[in-house]
Design a protein around this motif. Structure first.
Motif, short mmCIF file in Angstrom:
data_model
loop_
_atom_site.label_atom_id
_atom_site.label_comp_id
_atom_site.label_asym_id
_atom_site.label_seq_id
_atom_site.Cartn_x
_atom_site.Cartn_y
_atom_site.Cartn_z
N MET A 1 34.21 -2.18 13.59
CA MET A 1 33.70 -0.79 14.71
C MET A 1 35.12 0.45 14.91
O MET A 1 35.83 -0.52 15.70
CB MET A 1 32.65 -1.39 15.35
CG MET A 1 31.48 -0.32 15.84
SD MET A 1 30.55 -0.48 17.90
CE MET A 1 30.19 -1.68 17.00
N ASP A 2 34.16 1.57 15.20
CA ASP A 2 35.32 2.57 15.27
C ASP A 2 35.53 2.15 17.53
O ASP A 2 34.24 2.26 18.12
CB ASP A 2 35.27 3.42 15.69
CG ASP A 2 36.20 4.66 16.10
OD1 ASP A 2 37.37 4.78 17.23
OD2 ASP A 2 35.84 6.09 16.58
N PRO A 3 36.29 1.63 18.01
CA PRO A 3 36.32 1.32 19.27
C PRO A 3 35.48 2.29 20.13
O PRO A 3 34.93 2.22 21.52
CB PRO A 3 37.50 1.19 19.66
CG PRO A 3 38.23 1.64 19.06
CD PRO A 3 37.66 0.99 17.44
N ALA A 4 36.00 3.92 19.88
CA ALA A 4 35.10 4.95 20.60
C ALA A 4 33.55 4.77 20.18
O ALA A 4 33.02 5.14 20.39
CB ALA A 4 36.00 6.41 20.36
N LYS A 5 33.36 4.60 19.18
CA LYS A 5 32.40 4.14 19.26
C LYS A 5 30.63 3.61 19.96
O LYS A 5 30.03 4.23 20.49
CB LYS A 5 31.97 4.31 17.52
CG LYS A 5 30.26 4.33 17.12
CD LYS A 5 29.54 3.74 15.75
CE LYS A 5 28.08 3.71 15.49
NZ LYS A 5 28.42 3.81 13.95
N ASP A 8 30.43 4.76 23.52
CA ASP A 8 29.62 5.92 23.39
C ASP A 8 28.47 4.86 23.67
O ASP A 8 27.56 5.27 24.50
CB ASP A 8 29.69 6.72 22.10
CG ASP A 8 30.71 7.61 22.05
OD1 ASP A 8 31.03 7.89 23.29
OD2 ASP A 8 31.22 8.59 21.22
N ILE A 9 28.43 3.48 22.28
CA ILE A 9 27.01 2.55 22.89
C ILE A 9 26.75 2.62 24.25
O ILE A 9 25.73 2.18 24.83
CB ILE A 9 27.40 2.20 21.50
CG1 ILE A 9 26.78 2.35 20.28
CG2 ILE A 9 25.72 0.40 22.12
CD1 ILE A 9 27.36 1.53 18.89
N LEU A 10 27.50 2.15 24.71
CA LEU A 10 27.47 1.46 26.22
C LEU A 10 27.59 2.11 27.35
O LEU A 10 27.46 1.29 28.54
CB LEU A 10 29.39 0.27 25.72
CG LEU A 10 29.09 -0.70 24.78
CD1 LEU A 10 30.28 -2.08 25.36
CD2 LEU A 10 28.61 -2.19 25.72
N LEU A 76 36.53 -5.55 23.61
CA LEU A 76 36.31 -4.71 24.33
C LEU A 76 38.19 -4.23 25.27
O LEU A 76 37.24 -4.90 26.42
CB LEU A 76 35.47 -3.70 24.19
CG LEU A 76 35.69 -1.58 25.20
CD1 LEU A 76 36.30 -1.26 23.16
CD2 LEU A 76 34.02 -0.82 25.05
N GLU A 77 38.89 -3.61 25.14
CA GLU A 77 39.64 -2.99 26.29
C GLU A 77 40.18 -2.02 26.36
O GLU A 77 40.31 -1.07 25.53
CB GLU A 77 41.39 -3.65 25.72
CG GLU A 77 40.82 -5.99 25.84
CD GLU A 77 42.36 -6.20 25.46
OE1 GLU A 77 42.23 -7.63 25.95
OE2 GLU A 77 43.19 -5.35 24.94
N VAL A 87 42.04 2.25 24.19
CA VAL A 87 41.31 1.71 23.80
C VAL A 87 41.14 0.61 22.69
O VAL A 87 40.98 1.49 21.32
CB VAL A 87 39.35 2.54 23.85
CG1 VAL A 87 38.12 2.37 23.20
CG2 VAL A 87 39.78 3.81 24.72
N THR A 88 40.89 -0.34 23.15
CA THR A 88 41.31 -1.40 21.11
C THR A 88 40.19 -2.09 20.71
O THR A 88 39.34 -2.57 22.66
CB THR A 88 42.47 -2.23 21.66
OG1 THR A 88 42.54 -2.57 22.91
CG2 THR A 88 43.77 -0.90 21.48
N LEU A 89 39.72 -2.36 20.23
CA LEU A 89 38.48 -3.73 20.07
C LEU A 89 38.63 -4.65 19.75
O LEU A 89 40.08 -3.98 17.86
CB LEU A 89 37.62 -3.01 19.51
CG LEU A 89 36.46 -3.66 19.06
CD1 LEU A 89 35.74 -4.02 20.69
CD2 LEU A 89 35.02 -2.53 17.77
#
Length: 228
Positions: A1-5, A8-10, A76-77, A87-89
């Motif tokens: 999953m894209d960490p930016a997405k 947004d969800i969180l 998620l960091e 931003v890394t996942l």
């Protein structure tokens, strides 16, 4: 999953509360709605989004009621400082199979030694929690040192650069080695201007380049490179 997405969800408080609730145990829609004080229709909408993103999954019980649980194990960091934003996942995979024992033997072992096993597992959890806290403290120390060193680097750049363009170039190269095209894009300057400054900085021994895939990658000269 894209960490930016995922960010947004969180960003939605109710979705964060749903995830926090499901982190303790699987729940039905009615349970989530009652615990959070949010209408079932809104809860279903949030659950659908979380399920589509692969964060949660649903199952059906004997009464054909849907219940939800967290599907993924991830970390998620977000790293934010005066010089860094990343931003890394990380997906965390592990093998649930214990292997070797037949189900009947394992069930017998669990019954006979459940108390001892619980104590051992509890001790292991405390050990892991302590190690997590130590790693967190180490990360904080590293980030503090990184910021301090970057401050010192900026002071040095202001002293060695002959103009603002050289300052910006050295700062960009301090963070990562990169190409002429990337430098032009980031600094919004013409290639001829960037290239002239790169050549001047190379001649003075501050930067160097390597060729990868037929492209020039520029970086700050490594200590000791002049002696090679």
């Amino acid at each position: 999953m894209d960490p930016a997405k995922l960010l947004d969800i969180l960003g939605n408080e109710n979705r964060r509360r749903i995830i926090q609730l499901l982190a303790s145990r699987p729940c039905y829609v009615s349970e989530i709605s009652g615990r959070l004080g949010v209408g079932p229709k809104a809860i279903i909408s949030h659950l659908d989004l979380l399920e589509q993103a692969g964060i949660i999954e649903c199952s059906v019980d004997e009464q054909r009621r849907k219940y939800f649980n967290i599907a993924n194990n991830m970390r998620l960091e977000v790293l934010l400082s005066p010089y860094t934003y990343t931003v890394t996942l990380h997906d965390i995979h592990f093998n649930r199979e214990k292997g070797g024992e037949t189900p009947s033997k394992k069930e017998t072992l669990d019954r006979e030694e459940s108390s001892t096993l619980l104590l051992k597992l509890s001790s292991r959890l405390r050990e892991l929690k302590k190690r997590q806290e130590e790693l967190t403290q180490m990360q904080q120390q590293l980030q503090a040192e990184y910021t301090e060193i970057m401050d010192q680097c900026l002071d040095s750049i202001e002293k060695v650069a002959t103009n603002p363009i050289e300052c910006e170039l050295l700062f960009e190269l301090l963070r990562n080695e990169t190409t002429l095209a990337s430098l032009c894009y980031n600094l919004r300057l013409h290639p001829s201007v960037i290239n002239a400054s790169l050549t001047a900085l190379e001649k003075r021994g501050f930067i160097e380049y390597s060729i990868k895939n037929n492209q020039y990658y520029w970086k700050i000269r490594e200590t000791g490179a002049e002696n090679e």
